[in-house]
Design a protein around this motif. Structure first.
Motif, PDB file in Angstrom:
ATOM      1  N   ALA A 139       0.841  -1.207   0.000  1.00 16.37           N
ATOM      2  CA  ALA A 139       0.000   0.000   0.000  1.00 16.37           C
ATOM      3  C   ALA A 139       0.869   1.247   0.000  1.00 16.37           C
ATOM      4  O   ALA A 139       1.976   1.257   0.542  1.00 16.37           O
ATOM      5  CB  ALA A 139      -0.926   0.000   1.210  1.00 16.37           C
ATOM      6  N   MET A 140       0.330   2.302  -0.608  1.00 12.72           N
ATOM      7  CA  MET A 140       0.994   3.599  -0.672  1.00 12.72           C
ATOM      8  C   MET A 140       0.102   4.663  -0.044  1.00 12.72           C
ATOM      9  O   MET A 140      -1.122   4.575  -0.099  1.00 12.72           O
ATOM     10  CB  MET A 140       1.290   3.969  -2.117  1.00 12.72           C
ATOM     11  N   ILE A 141       0.737   5.671   0.571  1.00 15.72           N
ATOM     12  CA  ILE A 141       0.009   6.813   1.117  1.00 15.72           C
ATOM     13  C   ILE A 141       0.655   8.095   0.607  1.00 15.72           C
ATOM     14  O   ILE A 141       1.773   8.078   0.084  1.00 15.72           O
ATOM     15  CB  ILE A 141       0.017   6.824   2.664  1.00 15.72           C
ATOM     16  N   ASP A 142      -0.068   9.197   0.735  1.00 20.49           N
ATOM     17  CA  ASP A 142       0.500  10.523   0.503  1.00 20.49           C
ATOM     18  C   ASP A 142       0.800  11.125   1.876  1.00 20.49           C
ATOM     19  O   ASP A 142      -0.097  11.657   2.540  1.00 20.49           O
ATOM     20  CB  ASP A 142      -0.478  11.414  -0.272  1.00 20.49           C
ATOM     21  N   ALA A 143       2.034  10.987   2.330  1.00 18.84           N
ATOM     22  CA  ALA A 143       2.417  11.458   3.655  1.00 18.84           C
ATOM     23  C   ALA A 143       2.689  12.961   3.631  1.00 18.84           C
ATOM     24  O   ALA A 143       3.290  13.481   2.688  1.00 18.84           O
ATOM     25  CB  ALA A 143       3.653  10.707   4.144  1.00 18.84           C
ATOM     26  N   VAL A 144       2.249  13.648   4.685  1.00 17.25           N
ATOM     27  CA  VAL A 144       2.520  15.083   4.828  1.00 17.25           C
ATOM     28  C   VAL A 144       3.904  15.253   5.439  1.00 17.25           C
ATOM     29  O   VAL A 144       4.209  14.651   6.479  1.00 17.25           O
ATOM     30  CB  VAL A 144       1.461  15.759   5.709  1.00 17.25           C
ATOM     31  N   VAL A 145       4.744  16.076   4.800  1.00 14.46           N
ATOM     32  CA  VAL A 145       6.111  16.308   5.273  1.00 14.46           C
ATOM     33  C   VAL A 145       6.403  17.805   5.245  1.00 14.46           C
ATOM     34  O   VAL A 145       5.771  18.556   4.496  1.00 14.46           O
ATOM     35  CB  VAL A 145       7.134  15.562   4.395  1.00 14.46           C
ATOM     36  N   PRO A 146       7.362  18.265   6.063  1.00 14.22           N
ATOM     37  CA  PRO A 146       7.765  19.678   5.996  1.00 14.22           C
ATOM     38  C   PRO A 146       8.464  19.966   4.671  1.00 14.22           C
ATOM     39  O   PRO A 146       9.266  19.171   4.192  1.00 14.22           O
ATOM     40  CB  PRO A 146       8.721  19.841   7.178  1.00 14.22           C
ATOM     41  N   ALA A 147       8.174  21.118   4.105  1.00 14.64           N
ATOM     42  CA  ALA A 147       8.858  21.541   2.881  1.00 14.64           C
ATOM     43  C   ALA A 147      10.163  22.256   3.199  1.00 14.64           C
ATOM     44  O   ALA A 147      10.980  22.489   2.311  1.00 14.64           O
ATOM     45  CB  ALA A 147       7.944  22.450   2.064  1.00 14.64           C
ATOM     46  N   ARG A 148      10.369  22.600   4.469  1.00 14.31           N
ATOM     47  CA  ARG A 148      11.589  23.274   4.908  1.00 14.31           C
ATOM     48  C   ARG A 148      11.855  22.880   6.356  1.00 14.31           C
ATOM     49  O   ARG A 148      11.056  22.185   6.980  1.00 14.31           O
ATOM     50  CB  ARG A 148      11.432  24.803   4.807  1.00 14.31           C
ATOM     51  N   PHE A 149      12.975  23.295   6.889  1.00 18.40           N
ATOM     52  CA  PHE A 149      13.293  22.997   8.283  1.00 18.40           C
ATOM     53  C   PHE A 149      12.365  23.790   9.203  1.00 18.40           C
ATOM     54  O   PHE A 149      12.185  24.998   9.040  1.00 18.40           O
ATOM     55  CB  PHE A 149      14.748  23.348   8.587  1.00 18.40           C
ATOM     56  N   LEU A 150      11.757  23.104  10.170  1.00 21.09           N
ATOM     57  CA  LEU A 150      10.863  23.743  11.139  1.00 21.09           C
ATOM     58  C   LEU A 150      11.500  23.694  12.524  1.00 21.09           C
ATOM     59  O   LEU A 150      11.887  22.613  12.993  1.00 21.09           O
ATOM     60  CB  LEU A 150       9.502  23.044  11.165  1.00 21.09           C
ATOM     61  N   LYS A 151      11.583  24.837  13.157  1.00 17.22           N
ATOM     62  CA  LYS A 151      12.143  24.896  14.504  1.00 17.22           C
ATOM     63  C   LYS A 151      11.093  24.476  15.532  1.00 17.22           C
ATOM     64  O   LYS A 151       9.892  24.565  15.286  1.00 17.22           O
ATOM     65  CB  LYS A 151      12.636  26.319  14.809  1.00 17.22           C
ATOM     66  N   ALA A 152      11.545  24.042  16.697  1.00 14.49           N
ATOM     67  CA  ALA A 152      10.626  23.680  17.770  1.00 14.49           C
ATOM     68  C   ALA A 152       9.764  24.883  18.139  1.00 14.49           C
ATOM     69  O   ALA A 152      10.266  26.013  18.208  1.00 14.49           O
ATOM     70  CB  ALA A 152      11.411  23.193  18.986  1.00 14.49           C
ATOM     71  N   ASP A 153       8.482  24.637  18.342  1.00 13.88           N
ATOM     72  CA  ASP A 153       7.486  25.650  18.709  1.00 13.88           C
ATOM     73  C   ASP A 153       7.137  26.604  17.567  1.00 13.88           C
ATOM     74  O   ASP A 153       6.342  27.527  17.751  1.00 13.88           O
ATOM     75  CB  ASP A 153       7.935  26.471  19.932  1.00 13.88           C
ATOM     76  N   GLU A 154       7.689  26.362  16.381  1.00  9.85           N
ATOM     77  CA  GLU A 154       7.369  27.235  15.252  1.00  9.85           C
ATOM     78  C   GLU A 154       5.970  26.917  14.727  1.00  9.85           C
ATOM     79  O   GLU A 154       5.596  25.757  14.552  1.00  9.85           O
ATOM     80  CB  GLU A 154       8.393  27.061  14.132  1.00  9.85           C
ATOM     81  N   LEU A 155       5.197  27.960  14.478  1.00  9.77           N
ATOM     82  CA  LEU A 155       3.845  27.805  13.948  1.00  9.77           C
ATOM     83  C   LEU A 155       3.928  27.301  12.506  1.00  9.77           C
ATOM     84  O   LEU A 155       4.710  27.807  11.700  1.00  9.77           O
ATOM     85  CB  LEU A 155       3.097  29.135  14.004  1.00  9.77           C
ATOM     86  N   ILE A 156       3.104  26.304  12.181  1.00  8.57           N
ATOM     87  CA  ILE A 156       3.148  25.674  10.859  1.00  8.57           C
ATOM     88  C   ILE A 156       2.021  26.215   9.988  1.00  8.57           C
ATOM     89  O   ILE A 156       0.852  26.203  10.385  1.00  8.57           O
ATOM     90  CB  ILE A 156       3.026  24.146  10.982  1.00  8.57           C
ATOM     91  N   GLU A 157       2.374  26.672   8.791  1.00  6.83           N
ATOM     92  CA  GLU A 157       1.401  27.173   7.838  1.00  6.83           C
ATOM     93  C   GLU A 157       1.337  26.249   6.622  1.00  6.83           C
ATOM     94  O   GLU A 157       2.194  25.377   6.445  1.00  6.83           O
ATOM     95  CB  GLU A 157       1.779  28.591   7.401  1.00  6.83           C
ATOM     96  N   MET A 158       0.326  26.463   5.768  1.00 11.44           N
ATOM     97  CA  MET A 158       0.125  25.584   4.622  1.00 11.44           C
ATOM     98  C   MET A 158       1.355  25.550   3.711  1.00 11.44           C
ATOM     99  O   MET A 158       1.736  24.489   3.199  1.00 11.44           O
ATOM    100  CB  MET A 158      -1.098  26.043   3.821  1.00 11.44           C
ATOM    101  N   GLY A 159       1.989  26.688   3.508  1.00 14.12           N
ATOM    102  CA  GLY A 159       3.156  26.743   2.640  1.00 14.12           C
ATOM    103  C   GLY A 159       4.369  26.028   3.188  1.00 14.12           C
ATOM    104  O   GLY A 159       5.349  25.823   2.463  1.00 14.12           O
ATOM    105  N   ASP A 160       4.319  25.633   4.452  1.00 16.93           N
ATOM    106  CA  ASP A 160       5.439  24.917   5.063  1.00 16.93           C
ATOM    107  C   ASP A 160       5.366  23.411   4.815  1.00 16.93           C
ATOM    108  O   ASP A 160       6.271  22.674   5.229  1.00 16.93           O
ATOM    109  CB  ASP A 160       5.464  25.157   6.582  1.00 16.93           C
ATOM    110  N   LEU A 161       4.289  22.956   4.143  1.00 16.48           N
ATOM    111  CA  LEU A 161       4.053  21.523   4.001  1.00 16.48           C
ATOM    112  C   LEU A 161       3.948  21.099   2.533  1.00 16.48           C
ATOM    113  O   LEU A 161       3.650  21.899   1.658  1.00 16.48           O
ATOM    114  CB  LEU A 161       2.761  21.134   4.720  1.00 16.48           C
ATOM    115  N   LYS A 162       4.177  19.804   2.301  1.00 15.18           N
ATOM    116  CA  LYS A 162       3.942  19.181   1.007  1.00 15.18           C
ATOM    117  C   LYS A 162       3.647  17.704   1.257  1.00 15.18           C
ATOM    118  O   LYS A 162       3.710  17.231   2.394  1.00 15.18           O
ATOM    119  CB  LYS A 162       5.159  19.345   0.091  1.00 15.18           C
ATOM    120  N   THR A 163       3.304  16.985   0.193  1.00 17.66           N
ATOM    121  CA  THR A 163       3.036  15.552   0.339  1.00 17.66           C
ATOM    122  C   THR A 163       3.994  14.765  -0.540  1.00 17.66           C
ATOM    123  O   THR A 163       4.403  15.223  -1.617  1.00 17.66           O
ATOM    124  CB  THR A 163       1.594  15.197  -0.057  1.00 17.66           C
ATOM    125  N   VAL A 164       4.344  13.570  -0.077  1.00 13.89           N
ATOM    126  CA  VAL A 164       5.202  12.665  -0.852  1.00 13.89           C
ATOM    127  C   VAL A 164       4.592  11.266  -0.800  1.00 13.89           C
ATOM    128  O   VAL A 164       3.998  10.867   0.197  1.00 13.89           O
ATOM    129  CB  VAL A 164       6.641  12.629  -0.299  1.00 13.89           C
TER     130      VAL A 164
END
Length: 266
Positions: A139-164
């Motif tokens: 089976a395959m999934i579309d996993a959500v991953v960070p598109a860039r390095f995220l620091k601890a406690d950093e607020l995550i926005e839509m542009g910070d994510l992508k799927t693979v």
């Protein structure tokens, strides 16, 4: 002489009634043959028309039936299912006309990897054969991953994510596949790019940080008292933090209600 010849012809050629024609045939001229008995003429009704039709069920068709069944069973847990039929390797012949295939549920066989399936072949509403199938399931999934390095406690926005696309080894995998579960939260630890995200990797954002100036509100019935204070710790909405009243210096336990607002009970 002719009489003897006639008798001889009738003895040697039974069924010949026209001796004159037969004799003519001996001289090289075309001769008529005796009529064939009607019972010897093939009739359409003599041809077997009730023979049952044979359907060929090949491994590719079995694969598609299993794939559709598993995708329906697993819903949104996985994106795609890959099925490789190991057995049978050759087409299976089923009598009875056009065949429909159905998966017989087998609670002892679940999940991914090599599995056994019982596939029932039905023709004209009647079960004709149960095909024993061995198949490898992935089976395959579309996993959500960070598109860039995220620091601890950093607020995550839509542009910070992508799927693979990612292969999983179990249906109940721990990975997040919906951006909505991540956006608006913060990283609970440093997250490198392309790290498949799990629920433990994110948390509700800190709306109040240590040292923030906040409004302290105390309510009881219709009475409301307000004062300003400074937080002694950070917190998310719903969490309890320590706050020092700026007027009295007294420290209070307060619940975080919103950014810059805490509430105490009295």
């Amino acid at each position: 002489m002719f009489g003897c010849l006639q008798i001889l012809i009738m003895l040697l050629l039974p069924g010949v009634s026209d001796v004159t024609t037969a004799i003519a045939g001996f001289h090289g001229e075309p001769r008529a043959t005796s009529p064939v008995s009607p019972s010897r003429i093939p009739r359409a009704s003599d041809i077997v028309t009730g023979r049952a039709a044979i359907s060929e069920v090949n491994p590719d068709r079995i694969m598609k039936v299993i794939q559709k069944h598993l995708e329906s069973e697993w819903g949104r847990k996985v994106k795609t299912v890959h099925v490789t039929v190991v057995e049978p390797a050759d087409p299976v012949m089923i009598s009875g006309g056009a065949v429909e295939l159905h998966i017989i549920p087998n609670p002892t066989e679940e999940g991914l990897g090599r599995r056994r399936f019982h596939v029932e072949a039905v023709a004209n509403g009647k079960p004709r054969k149960t095909i024993q199938v061995v198949a490898d399931i992935a089976a395959m999934i579309d996993a959500v991953v960070p598109a860039r390095f995220l620091k601890a406690d950093e607020l995550i926005e839509m542009g910070d994510l992508k799927t693979v696309g990612m292969r999983v080894h179990q249906v109940n995998h721990p990975f997040i596949t919906d951006h909505g579960e991540i956006v608006g939260k913060s990283a609970s630890r440093p997250l490198p790019p392309d790290t498949p995200l799990r629920a433990a990797f994110v948390k509700l954002p800190l709306v109040i940080k240590k040292g923030d100036r906040v409004l302290i509100e105390a309510r009881r019935g219709g009475l409301s008292i307000r004062a300003y204070g400074v937080t002694k710790s950070s917190g998310q909405v719903g969490q309890t933090v320590m706050v020092a009243n700026l007027d009295s210096g007294r420290e209070l336990r307060a619940k975080v209600v919103a950014p810059s607002l805490v509430e105490v009970e009295f």
